[in-house]
Design a protein around this motif. Structure first.
Motif, PDB file in Angstrom:
ATOM      1  N   PRO A  14       0.822  -1.216   0.000  1.00 14.56           N
ATOM      2  CA  PRO A  14       0.000   0.000   0.000  1.00 14.56           C
ATOM      3  C   PRO A  14       0.857   1.268   0.000  1.00 14.56           C
ATOM      4  N   ASP A  15       0.218   2.398  -0.326  1.00 12.46           N
ATOM      5  CA  ASP A  15       0.902   3.684  -0.279  1.00 12.46           C
ATOM      6  C   ASP A  15       0.893   4.248   1.143  1.00 12.46           C
ATOM      7  N   VAL A  16      -0.232   4.101   1.824  1.00 17.64           N
ATOM      8  CA  VAL A  16      -0.431   4.647   3.167  1.00 17.64           C
ATOM      9  C   VAL A  16      -1.325   3.711   3.958  1.00 17.64           C
ATOM     10  N   ALA A  17      -1.531   4.032   5.222  1.00 17.33           N
ATOM     11  CA  ALA A  17      -2.412   3.232   6.077  1.00 17.33           C
ATOM     12  C   ALA A  17      -3.373   4.154   6.821  1.00 17.33           C
ATOM     13  N   SER A  31     -28.955   3.688  12.198  1.00 17.20           N
ATOM     14  CA  SER A  31     -28.241   2.420  12.318  1.00 17.20           C
ATOM     15  C   SER A  31     -26.823   2.708  12.798  1.00 17.20           C
ATOM     16  N   SER A  32     -26.181   1.723  13.401  1.00 21.39           N
ATOM     17  CA  SER A  32     -24.812   1.916  13.862  1.00 21.39           C
ATOM     18  C   SER A  32     -24.122   0.570  13.975  1.00 21.39           C
ATOM     19  N   GLY A  33     -22.816   0.618  14.074  1.00 21.85           N
ATOM     20  CA  GLY A  33     -22.039  -0.597  14.251  1.00 21.85           C
ATOM     21  C   GLY A  33     -20.568  -0.349  13.997  1.00 21.85           C
ATOM     22  N   ALA A  34     -19.766  -1.350  14.281  1.00 24.71           N
ATOM     23  CA  ALA A  34     -18.328  -1.280  14.039  1.00 24.71           C
ATOM     24  C   ALA A  34     -18.048  -1.771  12.627  1.00 24.71           C
ATOM     25  N   VAL A  35     -17.202  -1.052  11.910  1.00 26.66           N
ATOM     26  CA  VAL A  35     -16.819  -1.423  10.555  1.00 26.66           C
ATOM     27  C   VAL A  35     -15.298  -1.483  10.474  1.00 26.66           C
ATOM     28  N   GLY A  36     -14.806  -2.015   9.388  1.00 25.79           N
ATOM     29  CA  GLY A  36     -13.363  -2.095   9.224  1.00 25.79           C
ATOM     30  C   GLY A  36     -12.978  -2.336   7.792  1.00 25.79           C
ATOM     31  N   GLY A  37     -11.696  -2.382   7.553  1.00 20.48           N
ATOM     32  CA  GLY A  37     -11.160  -2.656   6.227  1.00 20.48           C
ATOM     33  C   GLY A  37     -11.080  -1.423   5.351  1.00 20.48           C
ATOM     34  N   THR A  38     -10.815  -1.655   4.084  1.00 20.25           N
ATOM     35  CA  THR A  38     -10.681  -0.573   3.119  1.00 20.25           C
ATOM     36  C   THR A  38     -11.959   0.245   3.030  1.00 20.25           C
ATOM     37  N   SER A  39     -13.111  -0.391   3.207  1.00 20.00           N
ATOM     38  CA  SER A  39     -14.385   0.325   3.144  1.00 20.00           C
ATOM     39  C   SER A  39     -14.508   1.351   4.259  1.00 20.00           C
ATOM     40  N   LEU A  44     -12.215   7.767   5.089  1.00 20.70           N
ATOM     41  CA  LEU A  44     -11.459   8.644   5.982  1.00 20.70           C
ATOM     42  C   LEU A  44     -10.379   9.390   5.203  1.00 20.70           C
ATOM     43  N   TRP A  45      -9.698   8.694   4.282  1.00 11.60           N
ATOM     44  CA  TRP A  45      -8.723   9.368   3.422  1.00 11.60           C
ATOM     45  C   TRP A  45      -9.404  10.382   2.516  1.00 11.60           C
ATOM     46  N   ALA A  46     -10.581  10.053   2.014  1.00 13.03           N
ATOM     47  CA  ALA A  46     -11.314  10.998   1.165  1.00 13.03           C
ATOM     48  C   ALA A  46     -11.661  12.264   1.948  1.00 13.03           C
ATOM     49  N   GLY A  47     -12.032  12.094   3.206  1.00 15.53           N
ATOM     50  CA  GLY A  47     -12.314  13.256   4.051  1.00 15.53           C
ATOM     51  C   GLY A  47     -11.077  14.104   4.261  1.00 15.53           C
ATOM     52  N   LEU A  48      -9.931  13.465   4.475  1.00 17.61           N
ATOM     53  CA  LEU A  48      -8.676  14.197   4.638  1.00 17.61           C
ATOM     54  C   LEU A  48      -8.335  14.944   3.350  1.00 17.61           C
ATOM     55  N   ALA A  49      -8.535  14.301   2.217  1.00 22.10           N
ATOM     56  CA  ALA A  49      -8.276  14.954   0.931  1.00 22.10           C
ATOM     57  C   ALA A  49      -9.195  16.158   0.735  1.00 22.10           C
ATOM     58  N   ALA A  50     -10.453  16.054   1.176  1.00 24.37           N
ATOM     59  CA  ALA A  50     -11.380  17.183   1.078  1.00 24.37           C
ATOM     60  C   ALA A  50     -10.884  18.354   1.922  1.00 24.37           C
ATOM     61  N   LEU A  51     -10.344  18.071   3.108  1.00 27.87           N
ATOM     62  CA  LEU A  51      -9.792  19.136   3.951  1.00 27.87           C
ATOM     63  C   LEU A  51      -8.561  19.762   3.285  1.00 27.87           C
ATOM     64  N   MET A  52      -7.743  18.946   2.618  1.00 27.28           N
ATOM     65  CA  MET A  52      -6.589  19.474   1.889  1.00 27.28           C
ATOM     66  C   MET A  52      -7.042  20.408   0.772  1.00 27.28           C
ATOM     67  N   ASN A  53      -8.042  19.963  -0.001  1.00 24.18           N
ATOM     68  CA  ASN A  53      -8.562  20.797  -1.086  1.00 24.18           C
ATOM     69  C   ASN A  53      -9.116  22.111  -0.553  1.00 24.18           C
ATOM     70  N   GLY A 114       2.753   4.738   6.425  1.00 20.66           N
ATOM     71  CA  GLY A 114       2.175   4.865   7.759  1.00 20.66           C
ATOM     72  C   GLY A 114       0.873   5.635   7.713  1.00 20.66           C
ATOM     73  N   THR A 115       0.468   6.145   8.869  1.00 19.11           N
ATOM     74  CA  THR A 115      -0.792   6.887   8.970  1.00 19.11           C
ATOM     75  C   THR A 115      -0.507   8.387   8.994  1.00 19.11           C
ATOM     76  N   PRO A 116      -1.462   9.194   8.523  1.00 18.16           N
ATOM     77  CA  PRO A 116      -1.227  10.638   8.450  1.00 18.16           C
ATOM     78  C   PRO A 116      -1.192  11.283   9.829  1.00 18.16           C
ATOM     79  N   ALA A 117      -0.380  12.313   9.954  1.00 19.63           N
ATOM     80  CA  ALA A 117      -0.318  13.101  11.184  1.00 19.63           C
ATOM     81  C   ALA A 117      -1.234  14.316  11.045  1.00 19.63           C
ATOM     82  N   GLY A 118      -2.456  14.070  10.580  1.00 26.32           N
ATOM     83  CA  GLY A 118      -3.515  15.086  10.520  1.00 26.32           C
ATOM     84  C   GLY A 118      -3.135  16.387   9.854  1.00 26.32           C
ATOM     85  N   GLN A 119      -3.214  17.475  10.631  1.00 28.42           N
ATOM     86  CA  GLN A 119      -2.981  18.813  10.092  1.00 28.42           C
ATOM     87  C   GLN A 119      -1.591  18.961   9.501  1.00 28.42           C
ATOM     88  N   SER A 120      -0.612  18.237  10.031  1.00 27.20           N
ATOM     89  CA  SER A 120       0.742  18.312   9.469  1.00 27.20           C
ATOM     90  C   SER A 120       0.762  17.835   8.017  1.00 27.20           C
TER      91      SER A 120
END
Length: 158
Positions: A14-17, A31-39, A44-53, A114-120
């Protein structure tokens, strides 16, 4: 790549995690529940990209576009540890590849950079925000006690 068995001539993944296990979400009107995986991680990455844009556009720059060249440049720079959380333990080993997907320092085939350091990471990709910026720059109004006082003519000074 010698530490993790990756290719030095072809693209590795992968490129990132991101956190992708036991993330609690609410959806579908209650509805609610615990989810995982790429889905879970991809939105979450798309949301970070939206904040970058958003930050990039507010600063008068273009949208971020394809991130991989920037992510790899950051991963190979002195800023890496300020922008990503390097994951150095754990694995994605499975019976078909019991030795190939272990986390190591720097890039690895288990967690990428690795994982993003948010605002950095947002600042590294989109540029630092203007601390005194106003968004949007036009089309806003102000009302209230102070706005009324500012709109009144000031007395001439002597």
């Amino acid at each position: 790549m010698n530490l993790n068995g990756g290719s030095t001539t072809a693209r590795n993944i992968p490129d990132v995690a991101w956190t992708a296990d036991n993330v609690y979400v609410e959806y579908g009107g209650g509805s609610s529940g615990a989810v995982g995986g790429t889905s879970c991680a991809a939105p979450l990455w798309a949301g970070l990209a939206a904040l970058m844009n958003e930050q990039s556009l507010v600063a008068g720059r273009s949208t971020i576009g394809f991130l991989n060249p920037a992510i790899y440049a950051i991963g190979q720079s002195a800023d890496y540890n300020a922008v990503f959380h390097d994951i150095t333990s754990g694995n994605n080993a499975w019976p078909g590849s019991p030795n190939g997907f272990y986390a190591v320092a720097g890039y690895d085939l288990c967690t990428g950079w690795g994982t993003p350091a948010g605002q950095s990471l947002i600042n590294a990709i989109a540029g630092s925000p203007d601390p005194l910026g106003i968004s949007p720059a036009t089309g806003f109004t102000s009302a209230g006690r102070w706005a009324d006082r500012l709109a009144r003519p000031r007395p001439a000074s002597s």
